[in-house]
Design an enzyme around this catalytic site. Structure first.
Site, short mmCIF file in Angstrom:
data_model
loop_
_atom_site.label_atom_id
_atom_site.label_comp_id
_atom_site.label_asym_id
_atom_site.label_seq_id
_atom_site.Cartn_x
_atom_site.Cartn_y
_atom_site.Cartn_z
CG ASP A 1 26.43 21.50 47.15
OD1 ASP A 1 27.15 20.72 47.80
OD2 ASP A 1 26.82 22.61 46.75
CD GLU B 1 29.18 16.54 49.90
OE1 GLU B 1 30.05 15.89 49.35
OE2 GLU B 1 28.88 17.68 49.54
CG ASP C 1 27.18 25.66 44.71
OD1 ASP C 1 28.29 25.15 44.99
OD2 ASP C 1 26.89 26.83 44.97
#
Ligand SMILES: [Zn+2]
Length: 251
Positions: free
Chosen positions: A50, A133, A215
Site C-alpha cells: 500500500d 495499487e 494501511d
C-alpha cells in the site's frame, strides 16, 4: 566492450553507450544491454504493497518503509530560487546560484533514486508476486509543495521500477485499479465497513473484532485481490499521464 554485472557471471555486449553530462558537470555512462531473467529463491509467494505519502509503503507482511525527507532540501531550493530571481541576468553571481540550485536538485534526485532502487530490489527479490495499487496521482497533486510532489513522483517511479525488476527476476507484477475498495473491507473476515475518513488510522472490525492498522489492512487486501486477479488473469495496468508539476531542469 564487455560489461560484468553484479548478479551471477552474466556478460553482455552493450548495444549502445551514452555519455551524459549534467548541469553540475558530473559525467555518467549509460549502457543499453539485453539481459536474461535471473532466477532467485524467494522468501514468500506474494506481497501486497500500500503506497502513500505519509508512510511511503506498508507491506502486507507488516513491514513499513519510510521515504527520506526532502523538506530541508526543499526549503534550501526555495530560498535559492528567490535569490536567483533577484539577481541580474548574465551576472556571474546568478550563474553561481544557478549551479547551487542544480546541486540541490541532484542531491534530492540521488537520495530518491537510491531509496527507490533499494526498496524495489528488496521487494522483487524476496517475493514471487508483487501487488501494487494504481494511484490516483492527479487527484493528489493539489498541494504543490516540492517535497510533496517529489513523494508523488516517487510513487510512480517505484511502480515502474517494480515492474522492470519483476521482469528481471521472473516475478509476477500486478497493478490493481484504484477503484478496488481495499481500505473498506476487513482483511480477516471480509466484512465491509464502507468508506473511512482519511483521519482514521486504526479500525476495529465490528464483525470479527480484529484491530487493524489502516494501511496494513489495505496492503493485505491488495495482496488478496491481486492474487485473485492473477488467477482470473484480469491484470490491470492502466497507464496514467505523466504530470509535469515540477521541473528539475535548471540548465
Ligand atoms: Zn473482520
Amino acid at each position: 566492450m564487455l560489461i560484468q554485472f553484479g548478479l551471477g557471471n552474466y556478460k553482455s555486449e552493450p548495444s549502445s553507450v551514452t555519455l551524459i553530462k549534467d548541469c553540475e558537470d558530473r559525467y555518467f555512462l549509460s549502457f543499453v544491454v539485453d539481459i536474461e531473467p535471473v532466477s532467485l529463491d524467494t522468501k514468500s509467494q506474494s506481497i501486497g504493497i500500500d503506497l502513500g505519502i505519509k508512510t511511503f509503503a506498508v507491506m502486507s507482511n507488516g513491514e513499513k518503509a519510510e521515504s527520506p525527507s526532502y523538506k530541508k532540501l526543499d526549503r534550501k531550493v526555495r530560498k535559492l530560487q528567490k535569490k536567483l530571481a533577484r539577481q541580474h541576468k548574465d551576472s556571474k553571481r546568478r550563474d553561481k546560484t544557478r549551479i547551487q540550485i542544480a546541486k540541490r536538485h541532484n542531491q534530492i534526485a540521488d537520495t530518491r533514486r537510491d531509496f527507490l532502487h533499494k526498496l524495489s530490489t528488496k521487494m522483487t527479490r524476496e517475493n514471487q508476486a508483487i501487488v501494487l495499487e494504481d494511484l490516483n496521482v492527479s487527484g493528489m497533486v493539489k498541494n504543490r509543495k516540492l517535497s510533496r510532489v517529489i513523494s508523488l513522483l516517487s510513487l510512480r517511479e517505484f511502480r515502474t521500477l517494480c515492474k522492470a525488476k519483476s521482469a528481471k527476476y521472473d516475478r509476477t507484477f500486478i497493478c490493481l485499479s484504484r477503484w478496488e475498495p481495499t481500505s473498506q473491507v476487513c482483511s480477516e473476515c471480509g466484512f465491509k465497513w464502507g468508506k473511512l475518513d482519511l483521519k482514521v488510522r486504526q479500525i476495529k472490525c465490528l464483525n470479527c473484532g480484529t484491530e487493524h492498522d489502516r494501511d496494513g489492512n489495505a496492503a493485505k487486501n491488495i495482496e488478496k485481490v491481486g492474487i485473485g486477479h492473477c488467477h482470473d488473469s484480469k491484470c490491470t495496468s492502466r497507464r496514467s499521464k505523466p504530470t509535469s508539476v515540477v521541473s528539475v531542469n535548471e540548465a
